[in-house]
Scaffold this motif. Structure first.
Motif, short mmCIF file in Angstrom:
data_model
loop_
_atom_site.label_atom_id
_atom_site.label_comp_id
_atom_site.label_asym_id
_atom_site.label_seq_id
_atom_site.Cartn_x
_atom_site.Cartn_y
_atom_site.Cartn_z
N LEU A 38 5.03 -2.58 5.84
CA LEU A 38 5.77 -1.89 4.78
C LEU A 38 7.06 -1.32 5.33
O LEU A 38 7.07 -0.56 6.29
CB LEU A 38 4.91 -0.75 4.20
N ALA A 39 8.17 -1.72 4.71
CA ALA A 39 9.49 -1.24 5.14
C ALA A 39 9.99 -0.20 4.14
O ALA A 39 9.43 -0.02 3.07
CB ALA A 39 10.46 -2.41 5.22
N GLY A 40 11.06 0.48 4.50
CA GLY A 40 11.67 1.45 3.59
C GLY A 40 12.22 2.66 4.29
O GLY A 40 13.20 3.26 3.85
N HIS A 41 11.60 3.06 5.41
CA HIS A 41 12.11 4.23 6.13
C HIS A 41 13.42 3.88 6.84
O HIS A 41 13.60 2.76 7.31
CB HIS A 41 11.08 4.74 7.14
N GLN A 42 14.29 4.88 6.93
CA GLN A 42 15.60 4.69 7.57
C GLN A 42 15.59 5.19 9.03
O GLN A 42 16.59 5.07 9.73
CB GLN A 42 16.68 5.46 6.79
N SER A 43 14.48 5.77 9.47
CA SER A 43 14.36 6.22 10.86
C SER A 43 12.93 5.97 11.32
O SER A 43 12.08 5.56 10.53
CB SER A 43 14.73 7.72 10.97
N ALA A 44 12.69 6.20 12.60
CA ALA A 44 11.37 5.93 13.19
C ALA A 44 10.27 6.67 12.42
O ALA A 44 10.48 7.79 11.96
CB ALA A 44 11.35 6.36 14.65
N VAL A 45 9.11 6.03 12.29
CA VAL A 45 7.96 6.64 11.61
C VAL A 45 7.14 7.40 12.65
O VAL A 45 6.61 6.81 13.59
CB VAL A 45 7.11 5.57 10.88
N ASP A 46 7.05 8.72 12.47
CA ASP A 46 6.39 9.59 13.45
C ASP A 46 4.97 9.97 13.06
O ASP A 46 4.19 10.42 13.91
CB ASP A 46 7.20 10.87 13.66
N ALA A 47 4.62 9.86 11.76
CA ALA A 47 3.29 10.28 11.31
C ALA A 47 2.86 9.42 10.13
O ALA A 47 3.68 9.10 9.26
CB ALA A 47 3.29 11.75 10.90
N VAL A 48 1.59 9.03 10.10
CA VAL A 48 1.02 8.30 8.96
C VAL A 48 -0.39 8.80 8.71
O VAL A 48 -1.07 9.27 9.64
CB VAL A 48 1.00 6.76 9.18
N THR A 49 -0.86 8.71 7.46
CA THR A 49 -2.23 9.09 7.14
C THR A 49 -2.67 8.40 5.86
O THR A 49 -1.85 8.09 5.00
CB THR A 49 -2.37 10.62 7.01
N PHE A 50 -4.00 8.15 5.74
CA PHE A 50 -4.57 7.56 4.53
C PHE A 50 -4.86 8.63 3.49
O PHE A 50 -5.24 9.76 3.84
CB PHE A 50 -5.89 6.85 4.84
N GLY A 51 -4.74 8.24 2.22
CA GLY A 51 -5.15 9.11 1.12
C GLY A 51 -6.60 8.90 0.75
O GLY A 51 -7.25 7.97 1.25
N PRO A 52 -7.14 9.77 -0.13
CA PRO A 52 -8.52 9.60 -0.59
C PRO A 52 -8.72 8.21 -1.19
O PRO A 52 -7.88 7.73 -1.97
CB PRO A 52 -8.67 10.68 -1.66
N GLY A 53 -9.80 7.53 -0.80
CA GLY A 53 -10.04 6.17 -1.27
C GLY A 53 -9.32 5.11 -0.46
O GLY A 53 -9.55 3.92 -0.64
N GLU A 54 -8.41 5.54 0.44
CA GLU A 54 -7.69 4.64 1.35
C GLU A 54 -6.83 3.62 0.62
O GLU A 54 -6.49 2.58 1.18
CB GLU A 54 -8.67 3.97 2.33
N GLY A 55 -6.43 3.92 -0.59
CA GLY A 55 -5.53 3.03 -1.34
C GLY A 55 -4.07 3.42 -1.24
O GLY A 55 -3.19 2.71 -1.70
N ARG A 56 -3.82 4.60 -0.63
CA ARG A 56 -2.46 5.09 -0.48
C ARG A 56 -2.26 5.58 0.95
O ARG A 56 -3.21 5.97 1.62
CB ARG A 56 -2.19 6.27 -1.43
N VAL A 57 -1.01 5.55 1.39
CA VAL A 57 -0.66 6.01 2.73
C VAL A 57 0.57 6.91 2.62
O VAL A 57 1.50 6.60 1.88
CB VAL A 57 -0.38 4.80 3.66
#
Length: 359
Positions: free
Chosen positions: A52-71
């Motif tokens: 998944l692209a879209g950020h304009q700078s380095a990605v420093d943190a990621v996490t799953f949402g409830p149900g794991e259908g969103r990040v």
């Protein structure tokens, strides 16, 4: 006992900065990196399911949402994006932090999230309104850890100077703080607080940090009452996770220890050469550890029935969770991934085409 490495692959074309596992299923992990991408993986599968692209700078943190259908993903520029994994695109972009977003957590009910930043602030956001609804100030260093309590009433934050704070979401105020809960040491991520975990059913918080200890806190009164400490270890505690209601796994660069508390008792040490272990999760009766080094991400497995305290019966495993996984069918992620693209000369082969974009 020992852990075995299930997989290792080049996850990004630059350094990996975050690699949490999906704790509900134990079947997915998401990575964020220097290449500004957010990549989704199936545990045990060699190629990314989504990039998944879209950020304009380095990605420093990621996490799953409830149900794991969103990040949720947080970038070096302070921007946070939410991606819908079924649609494979960014659905929200939120700005407000003045420096790197270092930590993210969804509220258990899914409509809110918290973010910690190098600007020393903790923010709580309303996803539907696409707005920050509260900025909690008071930390004196970067906020690198955030977690909501299972009942959704509180949020805990940990910073690089070892301070831990507990905030009341309804009243919008600080409930309690321990300025030097984990001060000293040069542990994981340069010292400070490296892990925060609420017990699944009791008013208990476990914290880990650069002082190489795990500390247990009673939160019954809404204040931090120290119960006891486990450690110190030879190196910093990098990740912690409750295993069911009765045990805690604590991972260092060399392996994992399994603890029970009151009194703090170490039951078994499991050797694992995982190095920069970042997150722990359960899958059926196995503990998974996700680690990253440079552009590579690896997943390690510990067989829990062979490990004390579970082998001895001093603590119970939470049981097989297939039925729970079936409550959250997500065909677009659970199907076999498309065949990998032909190799390209750039490093990091096997990543699918970029999808999504700025919301």
């Amino acid at each position: 006992g020992h852990a075995f490495r299930l997989q290792e692959s080049a996850a990004h074309t630059g350094r990996v900065h975050s690699a949490p596992l999906g704790r509900e299923s134990g079947g997915v992990l998401v990575t964020g990196g220097e290449d500004r991408k957010v990549n989704l993986w199936g545990v045990g599968r060699p190629h990314a399911i989504l990039s998944l692209a879209g950020h304009q700078s380095a990605v420093d943190a990621v996490t799953f949402g409830p149900g794991e259908g969103r990040v949720l993903s947080g970038a070096a520029g302070g921007t946070v994006k939410e991606f819908d994994l079924d649609a494979a695109r960014a659905t929200r972009t939120l700005s407000g932090h003045r420096a790197n977003c270092l930590a993210l957590a969804y509220h258990p009910f899914g409509e809110f999230f918290a973010s910690g930043s190098a600007d020393c602030n903790l923010k709580v956001w309303d996803l539907r309104a696409k707005a920050c609804i509260h900025t909690y100030k008071g930390h004196e260093r970067e906020v690198g850890c955030v977690r909501f309590s299972p009942d959704g009433r509180w949020v805990a934050s940990g910073s690089r100077d070892g301070a831990v704070r507990l905030w009341d979401l309804t009243a919008g105020r600080l409930l309690s703080s321990v300025p030097a809960a984990h001060s000293g040491g040069g542990g994981a991520a340069g010292g400070g607080v490296s892990g925060l975990e609420f017990h699944p059913s009791e008013y208990l918080l476990a914290t880990a940090g650069g002082d190489r200890c795990v500390r247990f806190w009673d939160l019954e009164t809404g204040a931090f009452r120290p119960i006891e400490a486990a450690g110190p270890e030879a190196t910093g505690v990098r990740a912690i996770a409750f295993v069911g209601a009765g045990a805690l796994a604590a991972a260092t660069q060399d392996g994992a220890k399994f603890w029970t508390w009151e009194p703090a008792t170490m039951h078994e040490y499991v050797d694992a050469g995982w190095g920069k272990v970042h997150d722990l999760a359960l899958r059926d009766d196995r503990l998974l550890g996700c680690a990253f080094h440079s552009s590579f991400v690896g997943v390690w497995v510990v067989d829990l029935p062979r490990v004390a305290p579970f082998r001895s019966g001093a603590a119970e495993l939470p049981g097989l969770r297939a039925s729970r996984a079936e409550l959250h069918p997500r065909p677009s992620v659970d199907v076999e991934p498309a065949p990998p693209p032909p190799p390209v000369p750039a490093p990091g082969p096997g990543l699918g085409p970029a999808a999504g974009g700025a919301a």
